[in-house]
Design a protein around this motif. Sequence first.
Motif, short mmCIF file in Angstrom:
data_model
loop_
_atom_site.label_atom_id
_atom_site.label_comp_id
_atom_site.label_asym_id
_atom_site.label_seq_id
_atom_site.Cartn_x
_atom_site.Cartn_y
_atom_site.Cartn_z
N HIS A 235 -6.98 -7.38 -12.66
CA HIS A 235 -5.94 -6.24 -12.67
C HIS A 235 -4.76 -6.58 -13.43
O HIS A 235 -3.82 -7.23 -13.02
CB HIS A 235 -5.74 -6.03 -11.40
CG HIS A 235 -5.16 -4.64 -11.09
ND1 HIS A 235 -4.13 -4.03 -11.71
CD2 HIS A 235 -5.56 -3.43 -10.00
CE1 HIS A 235 -3.81 -2.78 -11.63
NE2 HIS A 235 -4.63 -2.65 -10.48
N PRO A 236 -4.43 -5.92 -14.64
CA PRO A 236 -3.30 -6.14 -15.51
C PRO A 236 -2.07 -6.27 -14.83
O PRO A 236 -1.02 -6.52 -15.43
CB PRO A 236 -3.43 -5.12 -16.92
CG PRO A 236 -4.89 -4.81 -16.66
CD PRO A 236 -5.30 -4.66 -15.40
N ALA A 237 -1.87 -5.45 -13.73
CA ALA A 237 -0.58 -5.31 -13.21
C ALA A 237 -0.25 -6.64 -12.83
O ALA A 237 1.12 -6.72 -12.57
CB ALA A 237 -0.93 -4.51 -12.07
N PRO A 283 15.49 -12.57 -9.75
CA PRO A 283 15.62 -11.16 -10.24
C PRO A 283 14.63 -10.95 -11.37
O PRO A 283 14.48 -11.49 -12.11
CB PRO A 283 16.99 -10.94 -10.76
CG PRO A 283 17.55 -12.12 -9.75
CD PRO A 283 16.74 -13.34 -9.51
N THR A 284 13.56 -9.96 -11.24
CA THR A 284 12.44 -10.01 -12.03
C THR A 284 12.14 -8.43 -12.50
O THR A 284 12.11 -7.76 -11.55
CB THR A 284 11.30 -10.86 -11.27
OG1 THR A 284 11.40 -11.95 -10.93
CG2 THR A 284 9.96 -10.42 -12.30
N GLN A 285 12.32 -8.36 -13.60
CA GLN A 285 11.73 -7.05 -14.31
C GLN A 285 10.36 -6.99 -14.15
O GLN A 285 9.81 -7.59 -14.99
CB GLN A 285 12.50 -6.83 -15.50
CG GLN A 285 12.16 -5.50 -16.13
CD GLN A 285 12.82 -5.37 -17.62
OE1 GLN A 285 12.96 -6.46 -18.23
NE2 GLN A 285 12.42 -4.19 -18.15
N SER A 286 9.66 -5.70 -13.51
CA SER A 286 8.33 -5.45 -13.87
C SER A 286 8.27 -4.19 -14.83
O SER A 286 9.35 -3.67 -14.97
CB SER A 286 7.83 -5.12 -12.35
OG SER A 286 6.45 -4.50 -12.59
N LEU A 287 7.35 -4.49 -15.58
CA LEU A 287 7.11 -3.73 -16.58
C LEU A 287 6.46 -2.35 -16.28
O LEU A 287 6.20 -1.46 -16.79
CB LEU A 287 6.25 -4.51 -17.68
CG LEU A 287 6.90 -5.52 -18.66
CD1 LEU A 287 6.01 -6.11 -19.62
CD2 LEU A 287 8.23 -5.30 -19.13
N VAL A 288 6.07 -2.33 -14.78
CA VAL A 288 5.24 -1.14 -14.28
C VAL A 288 5.97 -0.79 -13.04
O VAL A 288 6.67 -1.70 -12.33
CB VAL A 288 3.79 -1.68 -14.12
CG1 VAL A 288 3.05 -1.62 -15.60
CG2 VAL A 288 3.53 -2.57 -13.08
N SER A 289 6.12 0.39 -12.67
CA SER A 289 6.76 0.97 -11.39
C SER A 289 5.96 0.31 -10.28
O SER A 289 4.56 0.11 -10.32
CB SER A 289 6.92 2.31 -11.51
OG SER A 289 5.51 2.99 -11.29
#
Length: 407
Positions: A235-237, A283-289
């Motif tokens: 699962h690419p997420a 603190p981690t930026q997810s590229l998907v919601s």
Amino acid sequence: MSAEMPKIAVAVVGVGLVGKEVVRQLFAPALDGVFEVVFLSGSTHAVALERGQRFDDAEALLALLPPSSTSPSNRPSLPSGATYSSTGFKSIVTALVTESTSSGQHTILVDCTSSADLGALYPQALSSGLSIVTPNKKGFASSSSLYTAIVSAQAEPGAGLCYHEATCGAGLPVLSTVRDLVATGDEILRVEGVLSGTLAYLFNQYSTVAGVEDGARPFSELVRVAKEHGHTEPHPADDLSGADVARKLTILARVASASSSTSSAPSSLPPLPELPEGHLSVPTQSLVSPELAALANPSEFLDKLANLDGDLAAQRDEAARAGRVLRYVGVIDRVRGEIRCGLESFPHSHPFASSTGSYLSLAIYTRRYASSPLVIQGQGYPLSVTAGAVVADAVRVAERYGARVGL
């Protein structure tokens, strides 16, 4: 190794793709007479071997472990000296401690699982005298209470050793380099790391020094192609969330902090933030919601990922106009006292700008490497590089227990 020196026993838990390759590399000619595999465990079956039982090659040994789809009632008979055993992690640790104590043969638990449950048993295993070698990030990137317990267990009398180089950079010498720098009086100022082979593979194609060509593939299409070729998780997420980068960064920050705390030289830098919940505290930026990541069906996820193409393209084009490229990185900034993961832009002169494929890259700035960083770069794939780092750690344990390898 001398004739009087007993072999180091090895128990491989998690005989999947990496675990199988670890077993094969343990049979390398240079390691002849150093190791003895005494236990193999998959997700469904486990085989315990009588100590002193000899196998001429790895494939004969691996053939003893039935496929996971085989039911217990249909398992084939084992040769004399081999028996089926429990796959429960607590039972495995207990049995290995008992056998190691009674035989006097030092035992390495090689954890090739991705299980947090086995990671939680590390303190017990270490304090009981087992050594641990692993690419499993879970134990070292989880709560600070577990990490502290793992470190404390290693200091107990009679405790085993613990090496986990492969948790941070596949086969790259990342953790050992950081330890060596600080141990020799240097001080880490800043670390920038492209720590995900998948995200490296994607952004090395998506944002390049050459800029954006007409008809450039949308990001969602790159992800779809990467999944088809096995460059992403099922699962690419799981890749696009940044969690894997956060785990590796947590481990690197903890090793750097531990090394710094043992240095006799006072530091003028602020302490790094504590990470009470491990990688969840970074603190981690997810590229998907969260809503998109929650879609259980990978195909549906990929279809809806196209909704993000416009925003990412705008960021890429803005970076290109400024002579920069986008890379997903983890950052440890000891000057500012911060740790973070996310999408950042870098000038064309930066080592990350010219990277290709799924190469992992780290730029380490220290007092010695202040103007030009120490760069560590190499493949995060194939699995053989990760397995090689695991076996190299096992060699370190063997040498600490008296083996002379390659001399």
